[in-house]
Enzyme design. Structure first.
Site, PDB file in Angstrom:
ATOM      1  N   GLY A   1     -12.820  -6.999   7.269  1.00  0.00           N
ATOM      2  CA  GLY A   1     -12.096  -6.553   8.455  1.00  0.00           C
ATOM      3  C   GLY A   1     -10.587  -6.509   8.340  1.00  0.00           C
TER       4      GLY A   1
ATOM      5  N   ASN B   1      -6.675  -9.279   9.711  1.00  0.00           N
ATOM      6  CA  ASN B   1      -7.392  -8.379  10.616  1.00  0.00           C
ATOM      7  C   ASN B   1      -6.565  -8.190  11.883  1.00  0.00           C
ATOM      8  OD1 ASN B   1      -9.189  -6.920  12.123  1.00  0.00           O
ATOM      9  ND2 ASN B   1     -10.911  -8.305  11.846  1.00  0.00           N
TER      10      ASN B   1
ATOM     11  N   ASP C   1      -6.974  -5.045   7.603  1.00  0.00           N
ATOM     12  CA  ASP C   1      -6.583  -3.651   7.834  1.00  0.00           C
ATOM     13  C   ASP C   1      -5.066  -3.479   7.798  1.00  0.00           C
ATOM     14  OD1 ASP C   1      -5.796  -4.728  10.346  1.00  0.00           O
ATOM     15  OD2 ASP C   1      -7.717  -4.190  11.244  1.00  0.00           O
TER      16      ASP C   1
ATOM     17  N   ASP D   1      -4.412   3.204 -11.750  1.00  0.00           N
ATOM     18  CA  ASP D   1      -5.506   2.380 -12.238  1.00  0.00           C
ATOM     19  C   ASP D   1      -6.044   2.909 -13.570  1.00  0.00           C
ATOM     20  OD1 ASP D   1      -7.547   0.272 -11.587  1.00  0.00           O
ATOM     21  OD2 ASP D   1      -8.908   1.996 -11.661  1.00  0.00           O
TER      22      ASP D   1
ATOM     23  N   GLU E   1      -1.675   1.031 -15.465  1.00  0.00           N
ATOM     24  CA  GLU E   1      -2.416  -0.144 -15.908  1.00  0.00           C
ATOM     25  C   GLU E   1      -3.031   0.151 -17.277  1.00  0.00           C
ATOM     26  OE1 GLU E   1      -6.177  -2.919 -14.446  1.00  0.00           O
ATOM     27  OE2 GLU E   1      -6.313  -0.734 -14.418  1.00  0.00           O
TER      28      GLU E   1
ATOM     29  N   ASN F   1     -11.807  -1.632  14.494  1.00  0.00           N
ATOM     30  CA  ASN F   1     -12.148  -0.767  13.358  1.00  0.00           C
ATOM     31  C   ASN F   1     -12.878  -1.519  12.243  1.00  0.00           C
ATOM     32  OD1 ASN F   1     -10.186  -2.204  11.931  1.00  0.00           O
ATOM     33  ND2 ASN F   1      -8.641  -0.591  12.056  1.00  0.00           N
ATOM     34  N   ASP F   2     -13.343  -2.733  12.520  1.00  0.00           N
ATOM     35  CA  ASP F   2     -14.018  -3.511  11.475  1.00  0.00           C
ATOM     36  C   ASP F   2     -15.236  -2.771  10.925  1.00  0.00           C
ATOM     37  OD1 ASP F   2     -12.118  -5.374  12.006  1.00  0.00           O
ATOM     38  OD2 ASP F   2     -13.482  -6.934  12.708  1.00  0.00           O
TER      39      ASP F   2
END
Length: 618
Positions: A157, A132, A159, A330, A359, A137-138
């Site tokens: 949190g 964090n 980032d 993905d 994947e 910006n949490d």
């Protein structure tokens, strides 16, 4: 009265001027290989308006879809001089709204950019769980889920700023490429931290930071000779995505007549072998490919030409904008395979050296190899994926059981031998990703109870066999986690990433004894690997395991290395004459980790129990 009329006129003008709510992509670049650009315009009943360009410029095509809130406008960027042109929205000949569109200049050598390869070691991070760096910006007012570190499945949190702040740690570790799980906006109500239910494909989630910080991360990596790999999702979006909430057309996503809810939900049966099984039934194939991953993840219909083009342009936009060094895709086999072959081809047409790894979580090497570009297996049914790289799930599946089992005809280290004996199936065996854990699997150090010898054996293998090694954040400090306890347990916060953490594994003298032992092993092997072309591109000779010992050589015209993995509970004496094919003329070897010298002119090499060796041969 005049004043009232003036106010009404202003209100009417403002209302009319708000017709264009979204333009995607918001800008583009001059000099792209593909000059045709399809711009999405979104607004209330926008299809009832006419679209024109700046004076003297012609629109190639304006197309409408079922939903009148969308227009798709195609322009030829090669026919536009200068950096800007204007899109005008008109009604009865009068301009009611406009958008100034920018065509930026490309970076030098953008087309021929370097991408990740067998020279690299890929480090996988879940941004929310790493560090964090910006507490402001949490939680974000406009985004639903707020930070709650006490909730294992909530936002914690982590980032982009936290990652940027710790790039020197990653560089010192020996990582050369960084794969982040999706960092775009995921505004689902719960469990949004993983990012795989994206709700805006052109915006970084503001709880991670900004688009500009994402570019900063990429630039800072490149200053250190490292690359940024984006995790891209073509199979599904989040149900809260603005386009899902107002579908351009019913066939934008897959819906089932007998499905549940407003969108006709039906869960996938997850049997993606139906994509290549000549005996598969239609119903099984349909449910595998069109079924949803989850109730909050609508399954995209890549055969819709507007959606497919949107995905092509969005991927290229991020590569160009953020100067990416690769993509990981993905759930690759869950997509429409013909459409995905077009998607990859569009990317590699624009960037000929760009690497994309898919994947394909399957258990047979033939099934996995099917998805690699130019596969002769896929050619049987006339298919070519155009996908440069795949992930070696066969090796991943066999590795932990191989190290746990008692040796027998088909158990133990022979499983690794057998996995590599299937290398003939891959069209480019150096361009497959090898790993022993990731964000969806049991933590390796949980399986082996933080045993550094078991960890060193796995790390030695993926660092020295053919392919591109990938490691998962925290493995290098012994982090553990049980998949059976839920995904959150294999995605713990990195210790030291939050100011209140009691330990800080980012800093050498603050690591615990266990963390230091794991880190030192990792750093030694990965930094050694950086300059070893014999590992990156060399040939392989391996020997059938005996008494729980697997031996293989990597070699080229200049160098040779010998790798020994002794999974036995006892010290083993290896007869060096057995390896004469690769040891001829050898004098001694130097163990990469310990620095000890080994006499290769002797009759035997003694290897301690549960030990791995990487010997550089002189």
């Amino acid at each position: 009265m005049k004043k009232l009329l003036a106010i009404c006129f202003v209100l009417l003008f403002v209302a009319v001027q708000a017709q264009i709510k979204k333009v995607e992509p918001a800008f583009w670049w001059k000099g792209m290989t593909e000059s045709k650009l399809q711009i999405l315009l979104y607004g209330d009943k926008i299809a009832s308006y006419q679209v024109e360009l700046s004076e003297g410029l012609a629109i190639e095509k304006v197309e409408k879809v079922e939903n009148p809130n969308y227009l798709f406008v195609t322009v030829d960027t090669d026919k536009i001089d200068g950096r800007f042109f204007t899109l005008y929205l008109k009604k009865a000949g009068r301009t009611v709204d406009s958008y100034k569109y920018e065509l930026k200049e490309r970076q030098a050598n953008s087309r021929d950019r370097r991408s990740f390869s067998s020279k690299d070691v890929v480090y996988l991070i879940m941004p929310d769980r790493f560090a964090n760096g910006d507490e402001s910006n949490d939680s974000v007012k406009e985004l639903t889920e707020k930070a709650d570190r006490s909730n294992p499945n909530g936002r914690h949190g982590g980032d982009l700023r936290g990652i940027i702040n710790n790039l020197d740690y990653l560089h010192s570790l020996g990582a050369t490429a960084l794969w982040l799980t999706p960092a775009n906006q995921d505004n689902e109500k719960r469990t949004s931290y993983h990012g795989y239910a994206q709700t805006d494909l052109y915006q970084i989630d503001r709880r991670y930071g900004t688009n500009e910080e994402y570019v900063e991360l990429s630039n800072e990596l490149q200053k250190r000779g490292m690359l940024l790999i984006q995790d891209y999702v073509t199979n599904h979006w989040g149900i809260s995505h603005w386009m899902i909430q107002d579908l351009p057309s019913r066939d934008w996503i897959h819906q089932f007549e007998d499905g549940e809810g407003a969108y006709g939900f039906k869960r996938s049966n997850y049997r993606t072998t139906t994509q290549l099984d000549p005996n598969a039934s239609d119903i099984d194939t349909k449910e595998a490919l069109n079924g949803w991953f989850d109730t909050t993840m609508p399954d995209l219909n890549q055969s819709n030409p507007f959606l497919l083009n949107y995905l092509k342009q969005n991927a290229i936009w991020w590569i160009e904008y953020a100067n990416l060094g690769g993509m990981r895709v993905d759930t690759y086999p869950y997509n429409n395979k013909e459409a995905m072959a077009e998607w990859v081809k569009a990317i590699t047409k624009e960037y000929p050296h760009f690497n994309v790894v898919g994947e394909a979580w399957m258990y047979s090497p033939a099934h996995i190899a099917y998805w690699q570009k130019d596969s002769p297996i896929a050619a049987i049914d006339g298919y070519n994926s155009n996908l440069p790289s795949v992930m070696d799930f066969t090796l991943y599946t066999d590795l932990s059981s191989a190290l746990k089992e008692q040796e027998s005809w088909d158990k133990g280290m022979v499983k690794i031998y057998n996995a590599l004996s299937n290398d003939l199936l891959y069209t480019n065996v150096n361009n497959i990703m090898v790993f022993f854990e990731n964000h969806d699997t049991e933590r390796w150090n949980e399986i082996f109870e933080s045993n550094p010898k078991a960890y060193q054996m796995a790390l030695t293998l993926v660092s020295t066999i053919r392919g591109i090694p990938q490691i998962y954040y925290g493995s290098e400090i012994g982090m553990r986690g049980k998949k059976s306890l839920g995904d959150a347990d294999i995605r713990h916060d990195f210790p030291g990433g939050w100011k209140e953490d009691s330990t800080n594994a980012f800093i050498s003298d603050k690591r615990t004894v266990v963390q230091k032992e794991f880190y030192d092993i990792t750093s030694k092997i990965l930094n050694w690997r950086k300059s070893k072309d014999v590992v990156h591109n060399g040939k392989t000779t391996h020997y059938m395991p005996e008494n729980g010992v697997y031996v293989y050589f990597r070699y080229n015209s200049k160098d040779r290395i010998m790798v020994v993995l002794n999974n036995s509970e006892q010290t083993q004496k290896l007869s060096l004459s057995r390896f004469a094919q690769n040891l001829e003329g050898s004098i001694e070897g130097t163990d990469v980790v310990s620095g000890n010298r080994v006499d290769l002119k002797a009759d035997f090499l003694e290897v301690s129990a549960k030990t791995s060796l990487i010997l550089e041969i002189q």
